[in-house]
Enzyme design. Structure first.
Site, mmCIF file in Angstrom:
data_model
loop_
_atom_site.group_PDB
_atom_site.id
_atom_site.type_symbol
_atom_site.label_atom_id
_atom_site.label_comp_id
_atom_site.label_asym_id
_atom_site.label_seq_id
_atom_site.Cartn_x
_atom_site.Cartn_y
_atom_site.Cartn_z
ATOM 1 N N ASN A 1 47.776 91.182 22.471
ATOM 2 C CA ASN A 1 48.787 90.828 23.458
ATOM 3 C C ASN A 1 49.815 91.958 23.410
ATOM 4 O O ASN A 1 50.565 92.064 22.429
ATOM 5 C CB ASN A 1 49.440 89.492 23.126
ATOM 6 C CG ASN A 1 50.544 89.128 24.099
ATOM 7 O OD1 ASN A 1 50.962 89.930 24.930
ATOM 8 N ND2 ASN A 1 51.029 87.911 24.000
ATOM 9 N N ARG B 1 52.609 92.352 24.587
ATOM 10 C CA ARG B 1 54.003 91.923 24.470
ATOM 11 C C ARG B 1 54.395 91.530 23.048
ATOM 12 O O ARG B 1 55.569 91.351 22.751
ATOM 13 C CB ARG B 1 54.268 90.737 25.394
ATOM 14 C CG ARG B 1 54.228 91.085 26.848
ATOM 15 C CD ARG B 1 54.577 89.869 27.659
ATOM 16 N NE ARG B 1 54.663 90.205 29.065
ATOM 17 C CZ ARG B 1 54.740 89.314 30.026
ATOM 18 N NH1 ARG B 1 54.753 88.023 29.715
ATOM 19 N NH2 ARG B 1 54.817 89.694 31.266
ATOM 20 N N CYS B 2 53.402 91.387 22.185
ATOM 21 C CA CYS B 2 53.639 90.915 20.811
ATOM 22 C C CYS B 2 53.805 92.108 19.867
ATOM 23 O O CYS B 2 52.915 92.966 19.783
ATOM 24 C CB CYS B 2 52.459 90.048 20.378
ATOM 25 S SG CYS B 2 52.486 89.587 18.643
ATOM 26 N N SER B 3 54.913 92.140 19.137
ATOM 27 C CA SER B 3 55.163 93.260 18.230
ATOM 28 C C SER B 3 54.113 93.332 17.120
ATOM 29 O O SER B 3 53.670 94.424 16.751
ATOM 30 C CB SER B 3 56.567 93.177 17.635
ATOM 31 O OG SER B 3 56.714 92.010 16.852
#
Length: 114
Positions: free
Chosen positions: A9, A11-13
């Site tokens: 994903n 958007r996930c760090s």
């Protein structure tokens, strides 16, 4: 050896950090955006077996959808159906390599399967 695969994903760090761990180790992984291409229930069963964890350990309990769907006391089959229907509920990232899987939490945890 084939390239590792990552359920990613962007958007996930933690997902971005895990992707960097793979690239820093010299791999060019196959990146699968699982939010766009949700895994089927059967695939989730296989992943849980590879990870050797229950469905309750793979679901993101902090997601508002988890609460909205009332999954706190759900059984494994219900959790798996929810993750297949709403992949945002799947904990990420997951890396697949050498017939094994690892959850990238922390990102360095995936090194053990490379």
């Amino acid at each position: 050896m084939s390239a590792p695969k990552i359920w990613h994903n962007p958007r996930c760090s933690k997902s971005r950090e895990t992707l960097a761990v793979l690239k820093d180790a010299g791999f060019e992984p196959v990146v699968l955006n699982y939010l766009d291409h949700a895994p089927a229930e059967a695939e989730l069963h296989k992943v849980l077996a590879l990870l050797n964890i229950p469905a309750s350990a793979l679901i993101r309990k902090g997601e508002s959808l988890y609460k909205t769907l009332g999954l706190a006391n759900a059984d494994s089959d219900t959790l798996i159906k929810a993750m297949a229907t709403h992949p945002i509920l799947i904990e990420r990232p997951i890396v697949f390599a050498n017939g094994q899987a690892a959850l990238g939490r922390p990102p360095e945890a995936v090194k053990r399967i490379l």
